[in-house]
Design an enzyme around this catalytic site. Sequence first.
Site, mmCIF file in Angstrom:
data_model
loop_
_atom_site.group_PDB
_atom_site.id
_atom_site.type_symbol
_atom_site.label_atom_id
_atom_site.label_comp_id
_atom_site.label_asym_id
_atom_site.label_seq_id
_atom_site.Cartn_x
_atom_site.Cartn_y
_atom_site.Cartn_z
ATOM 1 N N ASN A 7 0.879 -1.167 0.000
ATOM 2 C CA ASN A 7 0.000 0.000 0.000
ATOM 3 C C ASN A 7 0.917 1.217 0.000
ATOM 4 O OD1 ASN A 7 -1.782 2.033 0.484
ATOM 5 N ND2 ASN A 7 -2.697 1.119 2.315
ATOM 6 N N LYS A 14 3.333 0.836 3.133
ATOM 7 C CA LYS A 14 3.005 -0.216 4.105
ATOM 8 C C LYS A 14 3.065 -1.558 3.389
ATOM 9 C CE LYS A 14 -0.377 2.569 6.504
ATOM 10 N NZ LYS A 14 -1.774 2.843 6.420
ATOM 11 N N ARG A 90 -2.539 -2.121 -3.481
ATOM 12 C CA ARG A 90 -3.742 -1.321 -3.285
ATOM 13 C C ARG A 90 -3.660 -0.122 -4.230
ATOM 14 N NH1 ARG A 90 -5.096 3.085 1.226
ATOM 15 N NH2 ARG A 90 -7.192 3.506 0.503
ATOM 16 N N HIS A 179 -12.871 2.939 0.019
ATOM 17 C CA HIS A 179 -12.893 1.884 1.049
ATOM 18 C C HIS A 179 -13.577 0.615 0.531
ATOM 19 C CE1 HIS A 179 -12.870 5.216 4.359
ATOM 20 N NE2 HIS A 179 -11.637 4.747 4.204
ATOM 21 N N GLY A 211 -10.521 8.346 8.099
ATOM 22 C CA GLY A 211 -11.391 8.523 6.943
ATOM 23 C C GLY A 211 -12.574 7.585 7.166
ATOM 24 N N ARG A 240 -11.771 15.750 7.884
ATOM 25 C CA ARG A 240 -12.523 16.136 6.676
ATOM 26 C C ARG A 240 -13.947 16.533 7.036
ATOM 27 N NH1 ARG A 240 -11.099 10.773 3.342
ATOM 28 N NH2 ARG A 240 -9.124 10.576 4.411
ATOM 29 N N ARG A 284 -10.218 8.979 20.960
ATOM 30 C CA ARG A 284 -9.758 8.706 22.327
ATOM 31 C C ARG A 284 -9.552 10.017 23.074
ATOM 32 N NH1 ARG A 284 -5.541 4.497 19.841
ATOM 33 N NH2 ARG A 284 -5.726 6.100 18.259
ATOM 34 N N GLU A 383 -8.074 -5.237 5.159
ATOM 35 C CA GLU A 383 -7.929 -4.915 3.735
ATOM 36 C C GLU A 383 -6.761 -5.677 3.110
ATOM 37 O OE1 GLU A 383 -8.385 -0.829 5.125
ATOM 38 O OE2 GLU A 383 -9.318 -0.384 3.200
HETATM 39 P P1 ADP Z 1 -7.390 5.394 8.885
HETATM 40 O O1 ADP Z 1 -7.065 4.012 8.361
HETATM 41 O O2 ADP Z 1 -8.439 6.118 8.117
HETATM 42 O O3 ADP Z 1 -6.186 6.238 9.167
HETATM 43 P P2 ADP Z 1 -8.208 3.962 11.287
HETATM 44 O O4 ADP Z 1 -9.204 3.002 10.801
HETATM 45 O O5 ADP Z 1 -6.853 3.448 11.678
HETATM 46 O O6 ADP Z 1 -8.067 5.189 10.312
HETATM 47 O O7 ADP Z 1 -8.848 4.709 12.553
HETATM 48 C C1 ADP Z 1 -8.112 5.645 13.292
HETATM 49 C C2 ADP Z 1 -9.051 6.295 14.288
HETATM 50 O O8 ADP Z 1 -9.689 5.302 15.090
HETATM 51 C C3 ADP Z 1 -8.337 7.196 15.298
HETATM 52 O O9 ADP Z 1 -8.190 8.497 14.801
HETATM 53 C C4 ADP Z 1 -9.284 7.168 16.469
HETATM 54 O O10 ADP Z 1 -10.242 8.196 16.346
HETATM 55 C C5 ADP Z 1 -9.997 5.838 16.362
HETATM 56 N N1 ADP Z 1 -9.575 4.870 17.386
HETATM 57 C C6 ADP Z 1 -8.555 4.012 17.365
HETATM 58 N N2 ADP Z 1 -8.504 3.295 18.509
HETATM 59 C C7 ADP Z 1 -9.524 3.726 19.277
HETATM 60 C C8 ADP Z 1 -10.011 3.400 20.575
HETATM 61 N N3 ADP Z 1 -9.427 2.468 21.327
HETATM 62 N N4 ADP Z 1 -11.104 4.060 21.020
HETATM 63 C C9 ADP Z 1 -11.705 5.010 20.265
HETATM 64 N N5 ADP Z 1 -11.280 5.355 19.041
HETATM 65 C C10 ADP Z 1 -10.214 4.730 18.549
#
Ligand code: ADP
Length: 396
Positions: A7, A14, A90, A179, A211, A240, A284, A383
């Site tokens: 990716n 990654k 990807r 996605h 996202g 966003r 968080r 994914e």
């Molecule tokens: P992306 O792939 O779009 O970067 P992710 O699917 O990895 O995003 O999600 C990241 C987001 O998930 C973080 O910004 C946070 O808001 C949320 N997140 C991750 N772990 C936790 C948790 N333990 N509790 C609440 N929210 C979480």
Amino acid sequence: MKVLVINCGSSSLKYQLIDSDSEQVLAKGLCERIGIDGRLTHRPAGKDKVEMEVPMPNHTEAVSLVLKALTDKDHGVIGSLSEISAVGHRIVHGGEKFNSATILNDEVLKEIEECNDLAPLHNPANLIGINACRELMPNVPMVGVFDTAFHQTMPRVAYLYGLPYEYYKKYHIRRYGFHGTSHSYVSKRAAEILGKKPEDLKTIVCHLGNGASICAVKNGKSVDTSMGFTPLEGLVMGTRSGDIDPAIIEYIARKENISLTDVIDVLNKKSGIQGLSQESSDFRDLHAAAAKGNVNAQIAIDVFSYHVVKYIGSYAAVMNGVDVIAFTAGIGENDPIIRANVMGYLNYLGTELDPVKNDCRGEERIISTDDSKVVAMVIPTNEELAIARETVALVK
Ligand code: ADP
């Protein structure tokens, strides 16, 4: 068969090496700061994580370092590169050309390049990663798996905007959705867990990460999704804005005396829950701040949840019902508060959340009560595994 999944972003890459028979991850990692300086984090299964600062002037060098790490005598997981049978890449945008994964050859790469205009930040980076791999592994088959492909089944009523039709014809302006690999994986997995065929289910997948997008999956096919021409449309996301009145764009440009490009930058990077809360793009942090009485953090949490509910409602409407609501990605998998907020609105659908079952993180689980008419579930997305499966299916 061992499949390398790549990716590739503009300055990061990654990777995962997956054994497709056991579906185990043999190693995974991340190259960062490509073209700046370079950092590699390599995690071989069953061995210690390796982190190193190494010069990565370009993506070819980054891929070369990944291949070295995978075959290294200490932290490697394979004896030689000949063990890698295929590479799955990807790719963000396949336009209207690609409705499924495709073997990458010169002709296909040219067609992907033609989609660059539609995803100028992502597709060129994906292509650089593909070319780097082709250079270093010229005899290994490569497969492209597109974020947009799963949504190519959307009907015209879902993908056309209320714009002059000629813009669709001339400039390909329409809803594409993103996605797709995740929505496809999660909707299939939901059916598997319930012992049903995807063709017999109406599923709403809520991919809630930094996202975020929602997808209506009817009879195994995407029939609508919240991201659109770009990943900026739809839900309120980490940074966003999601849906806004388009007239706001010109209004902000005038009021702030900034260019349209700068406004779009604000909508992409400084809006969403970050912009609303003025605190963080991470849930968080928001929950911690809200618990201490931070009103803006609470507003951001409420607005985010509300928009998820609006999309679920509209997708239940267009599918004339819903059997399953599946939560996935960072927030969907790990945030019981957001799931409870969302489910709290949906009693009219006959859904009932079980608060004890909902108290979980990162595991596959049904979180609705046994009596609930709609099954709510948490399904961690994967994914990379989905890309590896599609790659194997084509290469075999
Ligand atoms: P992306 O792939 O779009 O970067 P992710 O699917 O990895 O995003 O999600 C990241 C987001 O998930 C973080 O910004 C946070 O808001 C949320 N997140 C991750 N772990 C936790 C948790 N333990 N509790 C609440 N929210 C979480």
